[in-house]
Design an enzyme around this catalytic site. Structure first.
Site, short mmCIF file in Angstrom:
data_model
loop_
_atom_site.label_atom_id
_atom_site.label_comp_id
_atom_site.label_asym_id
_atom_site.label_seq_id
_atom_site.Cartn_x
_atom_site.Cartn_y
_atom_site.Cartn_z
N ARG A 1 16.55 -41.78 -1.22
CA ARG A 1 15.63 -42.92 -1.13
C ARG A 1 14.21 -42.53 -1.47
O ARG A 1 13.52 -43.25 -2.19
CB ARG A 1 15.73 -43.51 0.28
N HIS B 1 18.38 -50.75 -5.91
CA HIS B 1 19.37 -49.72 -5.58
C HIS B 1 18.92 -48.78 -4.44
O HIS B 1 17.76 -48.72 -4.12
CB HIS B 1 19.87 -48.97 -6.83
N GLU B 2 19.89 -48.12 -3.84
CA GLU B 2 19.67 -47.31 -2.62
C GLU B 2 19.11 -48.16 -1.49
O GLU B 2 18.24 -47.70 -0.74
CB GLU B 2 18.75 -46.12 -2.91
N GLY B 3 19.59 -49.38 -1.36
CA GLY B 3 19.11 -50.28 -0.31
C GLY B 3 18.01 -51.16 -0.83
O GLY B 3 16.98 -50.68 -1.30
N HIS C 1 15.45 -52.25 3.74
CA HIS C 1 14.50 -51.25 4.24
C HIS C 1 13.49 -51.83 5.21
O HIS C 1 13.01 -51.12 6.10
CB HIS C 1 13.82 -50.54 3.07
#
Lengths: 592, 592
Positions: free
Chosen positions: A293, A435-437, A442
């Protein structure tokens, strides 16, 4: 065309972050300014000679699915192998794993250069590092010996295979199945995975998926998810492991990296090898995901940086218009960089990209301390990094969509054409809030988890570190005013958080309704802090009469810009966060 | 897939804007609710059956230069001809020109539908209308008779040929030359033009450029620019008029419309025909450009609307995650529209697209009154429209870059792929802050010209009209609070303007340094006003117990959303506009 500034990177690492402090730790003791500089120089060389020259081509010549195999740009094979041979993939791993025990901070700095040069190309080795890291950390000796050497060498591609058609943000709902076989640790895998970056391509001999799946009979939800190594080809005989490429996604940007749709075990022929213990897959994945992240934030900052330098070069060369009040058409036009509004657009880009780079390297250093340090220092570094991770991922991702947009705007009509790279940067920047959350995820992570964990201990650490910087600034006459200003904003932020906390138990929906705004609010505060830090470092040099006046003045100007144009946004966000009207909760589906 | 809401358009035109009032003017007296509805229905039919089906194809099959001619999508020929045959190109012109004396407001509403369906396709007839409008307004009888009939019929394409390599934002520097010939009104034209939309293509028989050039010996600067009709082929014999296509630009979005680079008179064979008087070209062009600018705002709002409806449809169907606090994995996932953060993203899009549509139609109605009214009413409408034009062009353009980005975000990973249209909308939205004057140029126009013209009379009109709406709202208990809130913001805005005015003569650079921020500041105020107006209309229906409760509740919710999340941004912008630190003026080129 310059795509980053080595001068700034040197400032960030050696002057502002004092990265050499890391060499005091036993784990990093063999490193020195020389080894660090060698890493940066080596990265710059690959970036300039191999990656940047393919930037445009890789965008135009998209990956295609041909006879069940994804064909990528022919130039990538050599690049991936080079990353392996030069030791980039396992650089941060220990000596006994063939690594160099390089601090993550330096690896991230090198990554920044690669990503600024050609984001798509940088994705391949990055994913292999992440996948290998999972195997070496949680896998047994056999898995490590079977898979990691060829991954380190750049011969085999690694991936993270999480997402499924019904499980994107909601990973707890994934349904890929793993059936035990007679052999211990070996499972039959069956399911499908979508959006798998580098999930298949023709530049490597094998693709090693680190795949989440559910062992038959495991509990529902996140407690029943396990992690498997699932190679595309069986290592024993090189034959197909029944991981078939169903499709390649065509997408708006970073077209040079293939994103695959995979069918796993459609013919009941897919073997997967359990990593670590059963049902602990998600926790393994999340330990690695934090690094990934911060890495996404770095991607965004790097693309934003490349766009900034492209627009800066254009602004210096492009003559258009005259000074306010000077309308004499017989006089030559001036370069647009002399217009206040163009300088505003450049300062915006510079302040966001250098401010976020500063935060991201700071986070990387926290990661190194959490790894190599001990005791209280180690614990605090890990906790603060945990708190900062959603910010470090999301603020650069969101803001670099805006800075790349500003880069397009500096070029005007030219920026909208494919004659210049800025439109590509604009398209490539847009993936990072996803992407990646996603940013929304978040926001929930920051407000719903990180801000309240250990009774707010991480939040208090964040406040403590900012306060230290403020105290330092207040001792320096030239930037005392900025220290005091940030102090006021910090105090108000604490009041805002206090107000939000009154809702935690009473009304969790209301508490979290504006979590995305809270994430932005905290992000601005974090970057303002990083600018105050940078300004302290720069002002010290100016006070010493450092001859490199222009560089340091630029830093002071960015501090002023950020406080005048960005920090004030906390006023608006703070007002909203203190408000009681909740239209997003009351809005009904059929009212749209 | 729906790409706009007919229900909302009906609300905007007939309930909120009271567009039928226009039929009280002599010029529009033959019109009625029936003719207006016919126009909207006809537009919807073309949009749905001809334009929308080609949206994706036209993006993938870009215009190409083949043997000196730009080849466009084969489907456009029929569409352009249909626009001509159905009378769209000259619909607003008078009966004796073959037009229908349709109010501009209805033409804009129809345009909104076309643009939402397929922005690239909508550009062709729009440009022909603009070009024909210049000829019929400023040209002599011969020019009108020679050129306009085939333009109205959709047989010939019209263009606006302004930009040159050295003259984009700075039109005063253009250098295309016009040399007098023996024939009166006929000139030899020589030069080059870049970024000419629809400057050449194979779907029409001829291309008629309305071109700015400088007659030999004319004064330098804007006082020496004349307007010419420059056909691609001579009308007399159909042979080349020496307007050669040097290239076609490849660009990030609206790829379906070709943008040409033209060489004019390279072989000394280009004839141009003077329109109106010599050296008045720029003033002619600017009279038309105001309409075009409101039109660009409409393009942006339309693309934003299409993206909003695409993301709304997805949000209703896509199951992912569960309610806050409900983690039971055995329960089915909920559609994402039920998450507060997704509703926030949808309310953002709805409030910006419907708020800007309201402003744009309001501006169009001002244009109709300025055209068909008389006396004080006419004068005030023209003045207010003049003031609002930079806002109506720029606020939707800038904000719909953000709303289309939000649409992508609602879809997550899917939104980044070409499987859904939102990524195309994101790319297409990005042109609008650039063409027809960049946002920076419009900021200077608003603060440097419009705000101070006639001793601030236009600004006072703007304040007066907002105050009227506030007064009305304060009489309605349900939205009284919002009326009072806007009143406070309006008062503070007047103080901010007063503060800025102290700098006008003293320090013009400082006065204009943040003109772009002032433009945004005023834009937010204008849209908050439009939301208060819409809410008044909606609340009246709710108070009457209108059964269509959901639609009107949606409007009230948008008012609340906009005031809570967008109006507060004026706090931050206002603080900056009142500040004295001027980093964008002090920043030096070598400090970047």
């Amino acid at each position: 065309m310059p795509f980053y500034s080595n001068r700034d990177l040197q400032f960030q690492l050696f002057e502002n972050l004092q990265v050499l402090e890391l060499t005091q730790y036993e784990h990093f003791k063999d490193h020195s300014v020389e080894t660090f500089q060698m890493v940066i120089e080596a990265a710059a060389k690959i970036a300039e000679t191999s990656l940047y020259p393919l930037l445009t081509e890789m965008d135009r010549d998209e990956p295609q699915l041909v006879n069940g195999k994804i064909r990528i740009h022919a130039g990538m094979k050599k690049i991936i192998r080079q990353f392996g041979e030069d030791g980039w993939i396992n650089a941060t791993f220990s000596y006994d794993e063939g690594g160099q025990q390089l601090p993550n901070t330096l690896h991230m700095a090198a990554g920044f250069i690669f990503q600024a040069a050609n984001y798509s190309a940088s994705v391949y080795p990055f994913l292999t590092t992440g996948a290998a890291n999972l195997i070496r950390t949680f896998g047994n000796k056999e898995l490590i010996e079977t898979f990691t050497p060829n991954m380190y060498a750049g011969k085999w591609q690694g991936t993270m295979a999480l997402t499924e058609p019904d499980a994107g943000s909601s990973l707890s709902d994934l349904s890929t199945m793993a059936l035990p076989t007679e052999k211990e640790g070996v499972y039959k895998i069956k399911g499908q995975k979508i959006y798998i970056s580098c999930g298949d391509h023709d530049a490597c001999e094998n693709v090693i998926h680190l795949m989440l799946a559910r062992i038959q009979g495991a509990p529902l939800g996140i407690k029943g998810i396990s992690l498997f190594v699932v190679p595309q080809k069986r290592v024993s005989n090189g034959e197909s492991n029944d991981v078939l490429t169903e499709g390649v996604y065509h997408k708006m940007g970073y077209k040079g990296a293939p994103i695959a749709h995979l069918m796993i075990g459609s013919n009941d022929g897919c073997e997967g090898y359990l990593v670590g213990e059963a049902n602990k897959g998600l926790s393994y994945m999340f330990q690695m995901m934090n690094e990934a992240r911060v890495g996404v934030g770095m991607n965004a900052a790097a693309i934003g940086t490349a766009a900034y330098y492209a627009s800066l070069a254009y602004a210096k060369e492009r003559p258009q218009g005259r000074k306010i009040g000077d309308k004499d058409p017989s006089q030559p036009q001036i370069p647009i960089i002399q217009h206040a509004d163009v300088k505003r657009m450049l300062l915006f880009q510079k302040s966001i990209t250098e401010g976020t780079l500063s935060l991201l390297l700071y986070c990387s250093k926290l990661g190194d301390i959490a790894h190599a340090g001990d005791g209280n220092e180690k614990e605090e570094a890990a906790l603060l990094l945990d708190f900062l991770t959603p910010i470090a991922k999301s603020y650069p991702s969101e803001m670099c969509c805006l800075t790349t947009s500003t880069a397009v705007q500096v070029l005007g009509g030219a920026g909208y054409t494919t004659d210049f790279p800025v439109e590509q940067y604009y398209r490539e920047a847009r993936i990072h809030p996803i992407h990646e959350g996603t940013t929304g995820i978040h926001g929930l992570d920051l407000l719903g988890r990180k801000a309240i964990m250990q009774e707010g201990k991480a939040l208090k650490l964040f406040v403590r570190e900012i306060s230290k910087t403020i105290l330092q600034a207040k001792d320096m006459p030239a930037i005392k005013g900025h220290g005091e200003k940030l102090e006021k904003y910090l105090q108000r932020a604490q009041q805002t958080v206090g107000h939000l906390f009154t809702k935690v138990g009473k009304n969790p929906e209301a508490y979290l309704a504006d979590a995305t705004l809270f994430l932005e609010y905290t992000g601005i505060l974090a970057i303002a802090w990083q600018w105050l830090k940078q300004a302290i470092t720069a002002q010290q040099q100016l006070d010493l009469g450092n001859a490199e006046n222009a560089f340091y003045q630029g830093k002071i100007m960015c501090l002023r810009y950020f406080f005048e144009y960005e920090l004030v946004k906390m006023d608006a966000l703070g007002k909203r966060l203190m408000a009681e009207d909740m239209p997003t909760l009351e809005m009904q589906e059929d009212w749209f």
